[in-house]
Design a protein around this motif. Structure first.
Motif, PDB file in Angstrom:
ATOM      1  N   VAL A 143       0.930  -1.346   0.083  1.00 53.41           N
ATOM      2  CA  VAL A 143       0.079   0.047   0.039  1.00 53.41           C
ATOM      3  C   VAL A 143       0.893   1.177   0.138  1.00 53.41           C
ATOM      4  O   VAL A 143       1.976   1.108   0.564  1.00 53.41           O
ATOM      5  CB  VAL A 143      -0.930   0.010   1.078  1.00 53.41           C
ATOM      6  N   HIS A 144       0.357   2.205  -0.403  1.00 51.53           N
ATOM      7  CA  HIS A 144       1.116   3.480  -0.653  1.00 51.53           C
ATOM      8  C   HIS A 144       0.835   4.478   0.751  1.00 51.53           C
ATOM      9  O   HIS A 144      -0.405   4.325   1.027  1.00 51.53           O
ATOM     10  CB  HIS A 144       0.306   4.174  -1.923  1.00 51.53           C
ATOM     11  N   THR A 145       1.905   4.952   1.085  1.00 54.12           N
ATOM     12  CA  THR A 145       2.019   5.997   2.026  1.00 54.12           C
ATOM     13  C   THR A 145       2.640   7.180   1.923  1.00 54.12           C
ATOM     14  O   THR A 145       3.398   7.282   0.804  1.00 54.12           O
ATOM     15  CB  THR A 145       2.868   5.235   3.700  1.00 54.12           C
ATOM     16  N   LYS A 146       2.629   8.151   2.940  1.00 51.93           N
ATOM     17  CA  LYS A 146       3.388   9.480   2.523  1.00 51.93           C
ATOM     18  C   LYS A 146       4.734   9.219   2.477  1.00 51.93           C
ATOM     19  O   LYS A 146       5.439  10.130   1.974  1.00 51.93           O
ATOM     20  CB  LYS A 146       2.835  10.342   3.490  1.00 51.93           C
ATOM     21  N   HIS A 147       5.246   8.101   2.909  1.00 52.87           N
ATOM     22  CA  HIS A 147       6.622   7.919   3.089  1.00 52.87           C
ATOM     23  C   HIS A 147       7.312   6.902   1.845  1.00 52.87           C
ATOM     24  O   HIS A 147       8.355   6.417   1.847  1.00 52.87           O
ATOM     25  CB  HIS A 147       7.171   7.310   4.323  1.00 52.87           C
ATOM     26  N   GLY A 148       6.240   6.392   1.184  1.00 48.16           N
ATOM     27  CA  GLY A 148       6.689   5.631  -0.052  1.00 48.16           C
ATOM     28  C   GLY A 148       5.602   4.558   0.117  1.00 48.16           C
ATOM     29  O   GLY A 148       4.399   4.672   0.264  1.00 48.16           O
ATOM     30  N   TYR A 149       5.857   2.981   0.268  1.00 50.75           N
ATOM     31  CA  TYR A 149       5.205   1.859   0.122  1.00 50.75           C
ATOM     32  C   TYR A 149       5.500   1.101   1.480  1.00 50.75           C
ATOM     33  O   TYR A 149       6.636   1.118   1.805  1.00 50.75           O
ATOM     34  CB  TYR A 149       5.383   1.240  -1.165  1.00 50.75           C
ATOM     35  N   LYS A 150       4.490   0.443   1.792  1.00 49.02           N
ATOM     36  CA  LYS A 150       4.762  -0.783   2.767  1.00 49.02           C
ATOM     37  C   LYS A 150       3.990  -1.924   2.663  1.00 49.02           C
ATOM     38  O   LYS A 150       2.890  -1.763   2.213  1.00 49.02           O
ATOM     39  CB  LYS A 150       4.470   0.062   4.487  1.00 49.02           C
ATOM     40  N   ASP A 151       4.440  -3.030   3.194  1.00 48.64           N
ATOM     41  CA  ASP A 151       3.839  -4.292   2.929  1.00 48.64           C
ATOM     42  C   ASP A 151       2.718  -4.594   4.390  1.00 48.64           C
ATOM     43  O   ASP A 151       3.142  -4.333   5.430  1.00 48.64           O
ATOM     44  CB  ASP A 151       4.573  -5.577   2.965  1.00 48.64           C
ATOM     45  N   VAL A 152       1.391  -4.579   4.111  1.00 52.04           N
ATOM     46  CA  VAL A 152       0.504  -4.851   5.138  1.00 52.04           C
ATOM     47  C   VAL A 152       0.303  -6.266   4.886  1.00 52.04           C
ATOM     48  O   VAL A 152      -0.429  -6.896   3.877  1.00 52.04           O
ATOM     49  CB  VAL A 152      -0.528  -4.072   4.834  1.00 52.04           C
ATOM     50  N   PRO A 153       0.253  -7.103   6.133  1.00 51.93           N
ATOM     51  CA  PRO A 153      -0.096  -8.501   6.186  1.00 51.93           C
ATOM     52  C   PRO A 153      -1.547  -8.662   6.221  1.00 51.93           C
ATOM     53  O   PRO A 153      -2.367  -7.961   6.554  1.00 51.93           O
ATOM     54  CB  PRO A 153       0.294  -8.810   7.775  1.00 51.93           C
ATOM     55  N   VAL A 154      -2.055  -9.681   5.455  1.00 54.67           N
ATOM     56  CA  VAL A 154      -3.451  -9.985   5.208  1.00 54.67           C
ATOM     57  C   VAL A 154      -3.588 -11.538   5.358  1.00 54.67           C
ATOM     58  O   VAL A 154      -2.691 -12.431   5.120  1.00 54.67           O
ATOM     59  CB  VAL A 154      -3.869  -9.874   3.776  1.00 54.67           C
ATOM     60  N   GLY A 155      -4.479 -11.772   6.432  1.00 52.40           N
ATOM     61  CA  GLY A 155      -4.906 -13.255   6.777  1.00 52.40           C
ATOM     62  C   GLY A 155      -5.759 -13.116   7.871  1.00 52.40           C
ATOM     63  O   GLY A 155      -6.611 -12.361   8.134  1.00 52.40           O
ATOM     64  N   PHE A 156      -5.342 -13.951   8.855  1.00 53.54           N
ATOM     65  CA  PHE A 156      -6.126 -14.104  10.116  1.00 53.54           C
ATOM     66  C   PHE A 156      -5.338 -13.208  10.984  1.00 53.54           C
ATOM     67  O   PHE A 156      -4.244 -13.588  11.734  1.00 53.54           O
ATOM     68  CB  PHE A 156      -6.116 -15.466  10.761  1.00 53.54           C
ATOM     69  N   ILE A 157      -5.597 -11.738  11.299  1.00 53.14           N
ATOM     70  CA  ILE A 157      -5.051 -10.842  11.944  1.00 53.14           C
ATOM     71  C   ILE A 157      -5.633 -10.951  13.306  1.00 53.14           C
ATOM     72  O   ILE A 157      -6.877 -10.667  13.384  1.00 53.14           O
ATOM     73  CB  ILE A 157      -5.322  -9.583  11.188  1.00 53.14           C
ATOM     74  N   SER A 158      -4.985 -10.598  14.283  1.00 50.80           N
ATOM     75  CA  SER A 158      -5.364 -10.437  15.728  1.00 50.80           C
ATOM     76  C   SER A 158      -6.186 -11.549  16.156  1.00 50.80           C
ATOM     77  O   SER A 158      -7.237 -11.208  16.782  1.00 50.80           O
ATOM     78  CB  SER A 158      -6.054  -9.108  16.029  1.00 50.80           C
ATOM     79  N   VAL A 159      -5.868 -12.723  15.832  1.00 50.10           N
ATOM     80  CA  VAL A 159      -6.602 -13.817  16.087  1.00 50.10           C
ATOM     81  C   VAL A 159      -6.366 -14.429  17.726  1.00 50.10           C
ATOM     82  O   VAL A 159      -5.101 -14.442  18.064  1.00 50.10           O
ATOM     83  CB  VAL A 159      -6.595 -14.960  14.983  1.00 50.10           C
ATOM     84  N   PRO A 160      -7.313 -14.717  18.292  1.00 51.21           N
ATOM     85  CA  PRO A 160      -7.192 -15.316  19.710  1.00 51.21           C
ATOM     86  C   PRO A 160      -6.558 -16.584  19.485  1.00 51.21           C
ATOM     87  O   PRO A 160      -6.985 -17.251  18.764  1.00 51.21           O
ATOM     88  CB  PRO A 160      -8.454 -15.190  20.518  1.00 51.21           C
TER      89      PRO A 160
END
Length: 350
Positions: A148-165
């Motif tokens: 994804v694009h940010t004001k500082h360039g790009y960053k990789d955002v994790p996708v999947g089961f996020i914050s899973v107990p």
């Protein structure tokens, strides 16, 4: 399992496919994604409140609805930023992670309109890219990364089961299904339906930033116009004496303020009775004071002894100018990035 979730699963699951695991992600109030919007939204709302109260408070009394409507979008932005954690919380509490014999599925409301959204992955040995665990037992099971694009360039955002107990338990069940499940090539005809693919990550749009450019331009032009009016009043106003005939009391920022109603005669001998836009605490009914008014618009006047009213207009102009510069630079940078990506994509297609 509630009825709505049951109906949703029936529409998502394929024939002969059963849910082996259903789990909801955890919601945490104390994190940067929750605290930062509240701080920024509170600061933004405070600034807009000060501008509304100091620069446009008389508009409410005088029925200048255009000014009030102009401020409405800024109040909505501040309120939306403050309430964004509640919006995110709603999405998290209505998100479900599902593991079947064949797939890992995320059922969640969309980020913008909260419409049902489905992300799905076939189970295979290359599915899990990373597993992270926290001290409380929760964690992330990452299936892919999206840039994804940010004001500082790009960053990789994790996708999947996020914050899973109980991330270890969930990963164990998922791993067991991966080891015992069949690959997509081995499934029968009833599985031939193509799975729902992940929707493309919305890229930062320069067109969206153009909206902020227009808003900044509007603030700047409003402040500049008000500053020009103040300048005209100071440079080309006519001096005369006015008598305070009454006082108007208004409650502004929880304080009772007094606005003198004065009566004076212009150069043509016409009498005018108008209410001051400047509040004061040391002028009383019956006082005779010097004023400066515009010959073509006697309703515009001020008390020289109380100071010129241009400072608050200059503050609004400066605020609009800073906003306009920041949003314009951001818009140009995003446009250049989008153009480069479009050019690179066209070259790849060739």
């Amino acid at each position: 399992m509630n009825t709505a979730l049951q109906q949703r699963l029936r529409t998502v699951l394929h024939p002969h496919e059963d849910a082996v695991l259903l789990v909801h992600p955890m919601w945490k109030w104390l994190n940067a994604e929750t605290i930062l919007p509240v701080v920024v939204g509170a600061f933004w709302t405070f600034i807009i409140y000060k501008i509304s109260a100091d620069a446009f408070a008389p508009a409410w009394r005088e029925g200048q609805w255009g000014v009030l409507l102009f401020l409405l979008p800024f109040w909505l932005i501040g309120g939306g930023t403050l309430l964004s954690p509640l919006w995110k919380r709603y999405r998290v509490l209505h998100t479900v992670y599902v593991v079947t014999q064949k797939r890992a599925i995320v059922l969640q409301p969309s980020a913008l309109l909260l419409r049902p959204e489905t992300l799905t992955w076939w189970l295979d040995n290359q599915l899990v890219k990373e597993v992270t665990a926290n001290l409380d037992g929760s964690g992330n099971i990452v299936f892919e990364y999206k840039r994804v694009h940010t004001k500082h360039g790009y960053k990789d955002v994790p996708v999947g089961f996020i914050s899973v107990p109980e991330v270890d338990r969930v990963y164990s069940i998922l791993k067991q299904q991966i080891e015992t499940g069949n690959s997509p090539q081995q499934i029968g005809s009833e599985w031939a339906i193509a799975p729902a693919v992940n929707p493309p990550e919305p890229q930062a749009s320069w067109k969206m930033m153009l909206v902020f450019v227009i808003i900044g331009l509007g603030i700047f032009l409003t402040g500049a116009f008000k500053s020009y009016e103040s300048y005209q009043l100071m440079q080309h106003g006519v001096d005369t004496d006015a008598t305070v005939v009454d006082m108007e009391y208004r409650k502004v920022k929880r304080k009772q303020r007094e606005y003198p109603i004065v009566q004076f005669t212009d150069e043509q001998g016409r009498s005018h009775t108008v209410t001051s836009k400047q509040h004061t605490c040391d002028i009383e009914e019956g006082f005779t004071l010097p004023i400066r008014y515009l010959p073509h618009n006697p309703a515009e006047f001020y008390f020289p002894s109380q100071g010129a009213p241009h400072k608050k207009h200059l503050l609004l102009t400066a605020f609009g100018f800073i906003w306009l510069c920041i949003s314009s630079i951001n818009c140009i940078l995003r446009y250049r990035t989008a153009k480069k990506e479009s050019t690179a994509s066209s070259h790849e297609s060739e």
